[in-house]
Design a protein around this motif. Structure first.
Motif, mmCIF file in Angstrom:
data_model
loop_
_atom_site.group_PDB
_atom_site.id
_atom_site.type_symbol
_atom_site.label_atom_id
_atom_site.label_comp_id
_atom_site.label_asym_id
_atom_site.label_seq_id
_atom_site.Cartn_x
_atom_site.Cartn_y
_atom_site.Cartn_z
ATOM 1 N N ASN A 1 6.174 4.174 3.857
ATOM 2 C CA ASN A 1 5.570 6.116 4.029
ATOM 3 C C ASN A 1 6.855 6.517 2.951
ATOM 4 O OD1 ASN A 1 3.201 5.800 5.527
ATOM 5 N ND2 ASN A 1 4.389 4.675 6.930
ATOM 6 N N THR A 2 6.890 7.740 2.821
ATOM 7 C CA THR A 2 7.849 8.134 2.278
ATOM 8 C C THR A 2 8.616 8.949 4.119
ATOM 9 O OG1 THR A 2 6.748 11.047 3.256
ATOM 10 C CG2 THR A 2 6.515 9.916 0.535
ATOM 11 N N GLU A 3 10.049 8.697 3.891
ATOM 12 C CA GLU A 3 10.791 8.313 4.636
ATOM 13 C C GLU A 3 10.704 9.199 6.170
ATOM 14 O OE1 GLU A 3 15.187 9.142 3.324
ATOM 15 O OE2 GLU A 3 15.143 6.753 2.839
ATOM 16 N N PHE A 4 10.836 10.890 5.408
ATOM 17 C CA PHE A 4 9.466 11.975 5.764
ATOM 18 C C PHE A 4 9.095 11.560 6.781
ATOM 19 C CE2 PHE A 4 7.762 16.321 6.727
ATOM 20 C CZ PHE A 4 9.207 16.802 7.206
ATOM 21 N N SER A 5 6.938 11.358 6.140
ATOM 22 C CA SER A 5 6.287 10.962 6.426
ATOM 23 C C SER A 5 6.058 10.002 7.748
ATOM 24 C CB SER A 5 5.743 11.003 5.817
ATOM 25 O OG SER A 5 4.218 10.034 5.843
ATOM 26 N N HIS A 6 6.897 8.752 7.160
ATOM 27 C CA HIS A 6 6.906 7.937 8.411
ATOM 28 C C HIS A 6 8.279 8.625 10.040
ATOM 29 C CE1 HIS A 6 7.110 3.226 9.413
ATOM 30 N NE2 HIS A 6 7.514 3.701 9.697
ATOM 31 N N LYS A 7 8.507 9.284 9.507
ATOM 32 C CA LYS A 7 8.906 10.267 11.028
ATOM 33 C C LYS A 7 8.146 10.704 11.582
ATOM 34 C CE LYS A 7 13.463 12.342 12.215
ATOM 35 N NZ LYS A 7 14.539 13.043 11.273
ATOM 36 N N LEU B 1 0.924 -1.255 -0.134
ATOM 37 C CA LEU B 1 -0.135 0.135 0.305
ATOM 38 C C LEU B 1 0.729 1.361 -0.318
ATOM 39 C CD1 LEU B 1 -1.664 -2.956 1.896
ATOM 40 C CD2 LEU B 1 -3.323 -0.534 1.716
ATOM 41 N N ILE B 2 0.597 2.327 -1.062
ATOM 42 C CA ILE B 2 1.292 2.769 -1.160
ATOM 43 C C ILE B 2 0.384 4.905 -1.416
ATOM 44 C CG2 ILE B 2 3.397 4.039 -2.384
ATOM 45 C CD1 ILE B 2 3.331 1.593 -4.167
ATOM 46 N N PRO B 3 0.237 5.299 -0.151
ATOM 47 C CA PRO B 3 -0.823 6.775 -0.158
ATOM 48 C C PRO B 3 0.626 8.090 -0.364
ATOM 49 C CG PRO B 3 0.244 6.387 2.207
ATOM 50 C CD PRO B 3 1.657 5.188 1.674
ATOM 51 N N TYR B 4 -0.416 9.173 -0.855
ATOM 52 C CA TYR B 4 0.885 10.537 -0.762
ATOM 53 C C TYR B 4 0.299 10.104 0.484
ATOM 54 C CZ TYR B 4 1.268 15.128 -2.716
ATOM 55 O OH TYR B 4 1.708 16.250 -1.806
ATOM 56 N N PRO B 5 1.361 11.143 0.909
ATOM 57 C CA PRO B 5 2.249 11.521 2.710
ATOM 58 C C PRO B 5 1.559 12.856 2.661
ATOM 59 C CG PRO B 5 4.080 11.917 0.733
ATOM 60 C CD PRO B 5 2.707 11.581 -0.412
ATOM 61 N N ASP C 1 11.156 10.716 -0.109
ATOM 62 C CA ASP C 1 10.787 11.315 -1.460
ATOM 63 C C ASP C 1 11.345 12.520 -2.451
ATOM 64 O OD1 ASP C 1 11.644 13.763 0.431
ATOM 65 O OD2 ASP C 1 9.308 13.605 0.637
ATOM 66 N N GLY C 2 13.041 13.361 -2.106
ATOM 67 C CA GLY C 2 13.893 13.536 -2.946
ATOM 68 C C GLY C 2 14.327 15.212 -2.415
ATOM 69 N N LEU C 3 12.995 15.235 -0.876
ATOM 70 C CA LEU C 3 13.279 16.339 -1.193
ATOM 71 C C LEU C 3 14.240 16.166 0.318
ATOM 72 C CD1 LEU C 3 9.723 17.657 -1.135
ATOM 73 C CD2 LEU C 3 11.198 18.332 -2.447
ATOM 74 N N SER C 4 15.033 17.812 0.800
ATOM 75 C CA SER C 4 16.080 17.797 2.379
ATOM 76 C C SER C 4 14.705 17.746 2.872
ATOM 77 C CB SER C 4 16.625 19.215 1.858
ATOM 78 O OG SER C 4 16.246 20.043 1.824
ATOM 79 N N PRO C 5 15.046 18.017 4.271
ATOM 80 C CA PRO C 5 13.773 17.726 5.706
ATOM 81 C C PRO C 5 14.200 19.445 6.039
ATOM 82 C CG PRO C 5 17.147 17.258 6.509
ATOM 83 C CD PRO C 5 16.654 17.674 4.615
#
Length: 448
Positions: free
Chosen positions: A38-44, A8-12, A71-75
């Motif tokens: 999840n994206t790493e950022f969203s999961h965190k 399962l792959i949701p938009y974050p 997700d390819g973006l920086s923090p």
């Protein structure tokens, strides 16, 4: 029969993550294997705000495996800029997904991923799955009606209702099919967005066709006509996962539940505008003063800003709020099912609408954007379980209007009766012999 293994792959955003988490919990109960990406950022963020012993911890013990990709973006990047997030995800994640699928499959070669379920803006994953010979489906996070409207875009352009930018040629009311409610062309779900967003939506609708099913957190009784639009549409709602496992980007303030226990039955006004809506400071002030004017107990969700420290808005000096409880984020389903609740002042996002209907609660509708205007027309004009709040000549919903409509709603016994009746017919869908239960079994059998 093999046991299906779903990825399962949701938009974050929460409005996509939560329905997919609820679907995961239901699929686990049916004996399916679940991997949740999840994206790493969203999961965190989800991990940080669910505390120990709740949220993601519980989900892991229930048999849901979590995996992440960047997700390819920086923090430091601003992730409230949805255009930036969508573009970065579409640029970076598709090339990484095949390896992730390979790695998950390598862990248990007898239990490989058999089906992908994605939400809107993640349909690129259906292409990846298609190339790997993996079946796909989509969970549409809004109403089936809004999906039908988006699916009709080419026809609306062809019929001269909108131009190629999605802008109405002229303001009018149209009907997509004979039994559907009239739609104001100003309230199409993509209105208020630019050409880039509209083109993205058109492209998503195309890619979505790689998904054999379009699952909806809805029911046949709520939007009957919408389900005749396409045979792919499958209502499986209301999606009721376990509330304790609901994920959130903010910590829920559960003290409001003890506070609710001390209030009189059907006395409390609950005010929440979801995880995305942003309110102008003048309007925020007017809402605060309107809640004071009510002289009724209220719970008001004032979301923290993105850095989680302070609320964006300052309260007006005259506001005392002594009858109310203001929280940063709330256990919404529990509130909506509490006997002390009288009504729900809502932005009419689809998840909130379904939760309110499932609680049998009358609505005060305050839509901000996208499909919320269409949802409001269902609440007020089709189901007749709520009232709309009207703006004044300055585009503000005044404190007087807030008081007037709350008082009018709470005196309307017909609306209360219809709300309870709609709750019953909606919840029947997920009973043992309900239509949504049958549809879900059909979907799982297809995945096998």
């Amino acid at each position: 029969m093999t046991i299906p293994h779903f990825l399962l792959i949701p938009y974050p955003v929460l409005g996509h993550v939560n329905p997919l988490i609820h679907l995961s919990q239901i699929l686990v109960k049916h004996g399916c294997n679940i991997t949740f990406l999840n994206t790493e950022f969203s999961h965190k963020r989800l991990n940080n705000n669910t505390g120990s012993g709740s949220g993601l911890d519980n989900l892991k013990t229930s048999g849901i495996k979590f995996v992440t990709l960047p997700d390819g973006l920086s923090p430091e990047d601003d992730r409230s800029d949805q255009k930036k997030v969508v573009l970065s995800i579409k640029t970076n994640m598709p090339s990484m997904l095949p390896k992730l699928i390979h790695d998950v499959n390598a862990l248990d070669v007898n239990n490989k991923i058999t089906c992908l379920v994605v939400t809107l803006s993640m349909t690129w994953a259906l292409k990846v799955g298609h190339n790997l010979g993996i079946k796909g489906a989509l969970l549409w996070p809004a109403s089936a009606t809004s999906l039908a409207m988006c699916d009709f875009i080419p026809k609306l352009i062809h019929d001269g209702v909108i131009d190629s930018y999605g802008v109405p040629i002229r303001r009018q009311e149209i009907q997509l099919s004979p039994n559907m409610p009239m739609m104001d062309t100003e309230n199409f779900p993509w209105r208020g967005h630019d050409k880039l967003h509209f083109d993205h939506l058109v492209q998503e609708m195309q890619t979505m066709r790689l998904g054999e099913w379009w699952l909806c957190n809805s029911t046949c009784n709520l939007e009957p006509a919408a389900f005749f639009i396409s045979p792919r549409l499958l209502p499986i709602g209301p999606l009721m996962g376990s509330e304790s496992n609901k994920s959130s980007f903010w910590e829920e303030d559960t003290t409001c539940l003890e506070w609710l226990d001390q209030q009189l039955p059907q006395s409390v006004v609950y005010v929440s505008f979801g995880s995305m809506a942003v309110m102008d400071p003048n309007q925020f002030n007017e809402l605060a003063l309107g809640l004071d004017l009510l002289d009724k107990p209220f719970i008001w969700v004032v979301r923290p800003s993105n850095d989680n420290k302070v609320s964006i808005n300052e309260y007006p000096h005259e506001f005392h709020g002594s009858r109310g409880k203001i929280v940063g984020w709330a256990p919404q389903k529990k509130i909506l099912n509490h006997p002390a609740l009288a009504c729900f002042m809502s932005h009419c996002g689809w998840n909130s609408t379904v939760e309110g209907v499932s609680g049998g609660i009358p609505f005060l509708c305050w839509p901000f954007a996208k499909d919320q205007h269409v949802n409001k027309s269902y609440v007020c004009d089709v189901w007749k379980i709520g009232l709309g709040l009207d703006k004044d000549e300055n585009g503000i919903i005044s404190k007087g209007e807030i008081r007037k409509k709350v008082e009018k709603l709470l005196l309307d016994e017909d609306i209360k009766a219809r709300s309870l009746k709609l709750k019953e017919s909606t919840m029947n869908n997920i009973g043992k012999f309900g239509q949504s239960t049958k549809n879900l079994e059909k979907f799982i059998n297809w995945a096998k």
